[in-house]
Design an enzyme around this catalytic site. Structure first.
Site, PDB file in Angstrom:
ATOM      1  N   HIS A  32       0.796  -1.441  -0.052  1.00 32.01           N
ATOM      2  CA  HIS A  32       0.030   0.146   0.156  1.00 32.01           C
ATOM      3  C   HIS A  32       0.922   1.153   0.055  1.00 32.01           C
ATOM      4  O   HIS A  32       1.911   1.375   0.305  1.00 32.01           O
ATOM      5  CB  HIS A  32      -0.889   0.064   1.225  1.00 32.01           C
ATOM      6  CG  HIS A  32      -0.152   0.017   2.460  1.00 32.01           C
ATOM      7  ND1 HIS A  32       0.300   1.174   3.083  1.00 32.01           N
ATOM      8  CD2 HIS A  32       0.192  -0.922   3.371  1.00 32.01           C
ATOM      9  CE1 HIS A  32       1.056   0.903   4.068  1.00 32.01           C
ATOM     10  NE2 HIS A  32       0.836  -0.498   4.446  1.00 32.01           N
ATOM     11  N   GLU A  55      -2.003  -6.998   7.406  1.00 34.78           N
ATOM     12  CA  GLU A  55      -0.592  -7.177   8.155  1.00 34.78           C
ATOM     13  C   GLU A  55      -0.594  -8.117   9.404  1.00 34.78           C
ATOM     14  O   GLU A  55      -1.630  -8.349  10.063  1.00 34.78           O
ATOM     15  CB  GLU A  55      -0.319  -5.667   8.373  1.00 34.78           C
ATOM     16  CG  GLU A  55       0.941  -5.507   8.922  1.00 34.78           C
ATOM     17  CD  GLU A  55       2.186  -5.931   8.259  1.00 34.78           C
ATOM     18  OE1 GLU A  55       2.461  -7.031   7.660  1.00 34.78           O
ATOM     19  OE2 GLU A  55       3.008  -5.167   7.597  1.00 34.78           O
TER      20      GLU A  55
END
Length: 195
Positions: free
Chosen positions: A12, A88
Site C-alpha cells: 500500500h 498485516e
C-alpha cells in the site's frame, strides 16, 4: 495441463504512521496525501505496461483497500471483496510505537524478544491458504494483491528463496509466476513508478 498463473504483489501507499516510523500492524491507518499520489503513480504505470490483470484484491485495512480501489478504477478491472488473510501481521502492543519507543521498552533485539506479535508461521499459514484458494479458482489467472510490508516480505521470501533481502517500501511492486509446480520471480520490489 497447468496454465501459468501470475500474481502482482503490491504494498500500500504511505500513511502518516509510515512517515513517523510507527508500526501499524492491524491498526487501521488511512493513506496520506503522498500515499494517494503513490497509488495513482502505480496505477498509471500498470495502465501503460500492457499486461492485462483480471482483478485486484486487498487486505480489509483502509490503506490497502484504498490503494486497490484506485488501481482497479484506473485499470477498469474488478475490485474483489477484501480478504482478511492478506492483512498485516498483528503486532500487539508494538502497534503505534516508534523504533526508539520499542528499543526503550523491549530492547535493541525487540524483533526477536517481543512475544506479543503474530508469528511467522501464523502469517505464512493464512498467506498460503489465500494462495491455495486463488490457484484453484478458474478464470482469475492474473491477480493483483495489495497488502502490507511485513506480510509481503515474509510471503515473497518464502515463495522464492533467492530474492534479495531489500526493504519492501511503500508502493513496492513485485510479480511472480506459478507454473503448477513452483514460483518464479519476474519482478522484485520495484518502485520505478515513484521516481
Amino acid at each position: 495441463m497447468n496454465k501459468t498463473k501470475t500474481i502482482g504483489w503490491v504494498r500500500h501507499g504511505k500513511t502518516d504512521w509510515n512517515a513517523l516510523g510507527k508500526i501499524q500492524g492491524q491498526t487501521d491507518i488511512p493513506l496520506n496525501e503522498e500515499g494517494i499520489r503513490q497509488a495513482q503513480a502505480l496505477a498509471e504505470r500498470l495502465a501503460t505496461e500492457g499486461l492485462q490483470w483480471d482483478g485486484v484484491v486487498s487486505s480489509p485495512l483502509s490503506r490497502a483497500r484504498e490503494t486497490a480501489r484506485m488501481i482497479a478504477e484506473r485499470l477498469d478491472i474488478p475490485l474483489l471483496a477484501p480478504d482478511k488473510r492478506l492483512q498485516e501481521r498483528g503486532f500487539g502492543e508494538i502497534e503505534g510505537t516508534t523504533e526508539q519507543e520499542r528499543i526503550s521498552r523491549w530492547g535493541e533485539q525487540w524483533r526477536q524478544t517481543y512475544v506479543g506479535q503474530e508469528s511467522d508461521e501464523e502469517v505464512r499459514e493464512r498467506g498460503f491458504n489465500f494462495l491455495q484458494d486463488w490457484l484453484e479458482q478458474a478464470g482469475m489467472n492474473r491477480l493483483l494483491v495489495v497488502s502490507h510490508g511485513s506480510f509481503l516480505s515474509l510471503m515473497l521470501h518464502t515463495l522464492c528463496d533467492n530474492l534479495d533481502k531489500s526493504y519492501i517500501g511503500n508502493m513496492s511492486f513485485s510479480i511472480m509466476d506459478y507454473n503448477g509446480e513452483r514460483w518464479q520471480s519476474v519482478l522484485h520490489n520495484c518502485t520505478l513508478h515513484l521516481c
